[in-house]
Each structure stands twice: as structure tokens, then as C-alpha cells.
Design a protein around this motif. Structure first.
Motif, PDB file in Angstrom:
ATOM      1  N   GLY A 172      27.845 -23.083 -50.041  1.00  0.00           N
ATOM      2  CA  GLY A 172      27.694 -24.418 -49.524  1.00  0.00           C
ATOM      3  C   GLY A 172      26.898 -25.107 -50.663  1.00  0.00           C
ATOM      4  N   LEU A 200      29.224 -27.640 -51.812  1.00  0.00           N
ATOM      5  CA  LEU A 200      29.489 -29.050 -51.242  1.00  0.00           C
ATOM      6  C   LEU A 200      28.882 -30.474 -52.463  1.00  0.00           C
ATOM      7  CD1 LEU A 200      30.486 -29.853 -48.918  1.00  0.00           C
ATOM      8  CD2 LEU A 200      28.562 -30.328 -47.193  1.00  0.00           C
ATOM      9  N   ARG A 257      36.211 -29.045 -44.400  1.00  0.00           N
ATOM     10  CA  ARG A 257      35.974 -28.321 -43.107  1.00  0.00           C
ATOM     11  C   ARG A 257      35.786 -26.614 -43.182  1.00  0.00           C
ATOM     12  NH1 ARG A 257      40.837 -30.562 -39.572  1.00  0.00           N
ATOM     13  NH2 ARG A 257      39.813 -31.905 -39.969  1.00  0.00           N
ATOM     14  N   LEU A 299      32.969 -25.826 -44.276  1.00  0.00           N
ATOM     15  CA  LEU A 299      31.466 -25.993 -42.771  1.00  0.00           C
ATOM     16  C   LEU A 299      31.939 -24.894 -42.229  1.00  0.00           C
ATOM     17  CD1 LEU A 299      31.738 -29.941 -42.764  1.00  0.00           C
ATOM     18  CD2 LEU A 299      30.031 -28.692 -44.204  1.00  0.00           C
ATOM     19  N   ALA A 311      24.497 -24.058 -43.029  1.00  0.00           N
ATOM     20  CA  ALA A 311      24.823 -25.191 -41.429  1.00  0.00           C
ATOM     21  C   ALA A 311      24.186 -26.704 -41.702  1.00  0.00           C
ATOM     22  CB  ALA A 311      25.232 -24.350 -40.541  1.00  0.00           C
ATOM     23  N   ALA A 323      24.732 -28.467 -44.832  1.00  0.00           N
ATOM     24  CA  ALA A 323      25.661 -28.729 -44.507  1.00  0.00           C
ATOM     25  C   ALA A 323      26.074 -29.872 -43.717  1.00  0.00           C
ATOM     26  CB  ALA A 323      27.013 -28.477 -44.598  1.00  0.00           C
ATOM     27  N   ARG A 324      25.756 -30.089 -42.603  1.00  0.00           N
ATOM     28  CA  ARG A 324      25.532 -31.280 -42.057  1.00  0.00           C
ATOM     29  C   ARG A 324      25.076 -32.649 -42.233  1.00  0.00           C
ATOM     30  NH1 ARG A 324      30.359 -31.136 -39.728  1.00  0.00           N
ATOM     31  NH2 ARG A 324      31.107 -29.057 -39.105  1.00  0.00           N
ATOM     32  N   THR A 329      27.652 -33.535 -44.655  1.00  0.00           N
ATOM     33  CA  THR A 329      28.053 -34.933 -44.168  1.00  0.00           C
ATOM     34  C   THR A 329      27.874 -35.817 -43.541  1.00  0.00           C
ATOM     35  OG1 THR A 329      28.524 -32.635 -42.870  1.00  0.00           O
ATOM     36  CG2 THR A 329      29.821 -33.451 -44.704  1.00  0.00           C
TER      37      THR A 329
END
Length: 158
Positions: free
Chosen positions: A94, A97, A122, A125, A133, A136-137, A140
């Protein structure tokens, strides 16, 4: 400082290039990048050969090599960085990123943004769960509102 793996990749990509293809790619892709004129197949086989030549690369070795390749605004070097990360995506975490976001900001052209997003970001993720997660979301999701067109494009592709 150039590592042996980066030197190998750069030399091979230049040797595989042609001036005619470089000119055609510059016209088609643009973005103010330089072009060696190596084919996508040559980039892929060069990365494969580099990994065979330098076995046992750790996560840090892979991400450092990708960063080293990315530093020069040469399309084939940057594509090689993407191919390297794609082949080693299972080792990414992670925290990578942040580096990938910087690559997207520097990509300049959809021909680099798209494969970096779909073949590296992708899958990374998709592997994350829990707190990783969620973090990361948030990152993004922020890309969709960024002024940078490459990040906005990446957000749409995700």
C-alpha cells in the motif's frame, strides 16, 4: 548513480530502437518525451531478461529500479518501469501508492497513464484489505478532483 540493471535495460532499449519508429512514436504519443524507437515487445523482453540477469530482487530493489528508469523522460524507459512493476505487482504494498501517484503525475501521456493504472495500480488495490484498502481508496478517490489530468484519467480508469 546508475545500477547495473538500469544500465542493462537502457542499453538494450537503445539497441532495439530505430530512428524511424522513434519519430513515429514521438508524433503519435508526444508529451514532450524522448523516444528510442524500441517496440513494446522489445521493452517486455528486455525487462524479462533483466530480471533473469538480476535474480532475487527484493521489493526495495524493484521499486528503486522502477524509480531509476522513470527519472529520465524517455518513453521506453518509463514503459520498462511499468512492465517491471506489472511483473512484480505481487510484491508491491500500500505504501507504494505514493510512488505510483508521482509516476502518474509525471507520465504526461495516456500511453503511460493507462497501463500504469490498469496493470499496476488496479491489481495493487485489488490485493489490499482492511485499513490499507481504506487508505488507498481515500487516495485514489482524491485523484478524481485533482487538477492533474493524468490523475483524473487514472481515477476514471479505476
Amino acid at each position: 548513480m546508475t545500477t547495473p540493471a538500469a544500465e542493462f535495460i537502457d542499453r538494450r532499449l537503445q539497441a532495439e530502437g530505430s530512428e524511424l519508429r522513434a519519430d513515429a512514436d514521438a508524433d503519435r504519443i508526444g508529451g514532450g518525451l524522448r523516444f528510442y524507437g524500441a517496440s513494446v515487445g522489445a521493452v517486455r523482453s528486455t525487462v524479462r531478461d533483466a530480471l533473469r540477469r538480476h535474480p532475487g530482487m527484493t521489493h526495495d530493489d524493484v521499486t528503486a529500479l522502477a524509480s531509476e528508469l522513470w527519472t529520465e523522460p524517455v518513453y521506453e524507459r518509463r514503459l520498462a518501469a511499468i512492465v517491471l512493476l506489472q511483473r512484480q505487482v505481487a510484491t508491491l504494498v500500500g505504501n507504494d501508492l505514493t510512488r505510483l501517484e508521482q509516476f502518474l503525475r509525471d507520465a504526461r501521456v495516456p500511453a503511460l497513464v493507462d497501463p500504469l493504472t490498469t496493470e499496476v495500480v488496479r491489481p495493487l488495490l485489488d490485493r489490499l484489505d482492511g485499513v490499507g484498502a481504506s487508505r488507498a481508496r481515500r487516495i485514489t478517490d482524491r485523484w478524481a478532483a485533482e487538477a492533474d489530468p493524468s490523475l483524473r484519467r487514472a481515477a476514471v480508469l479505476l
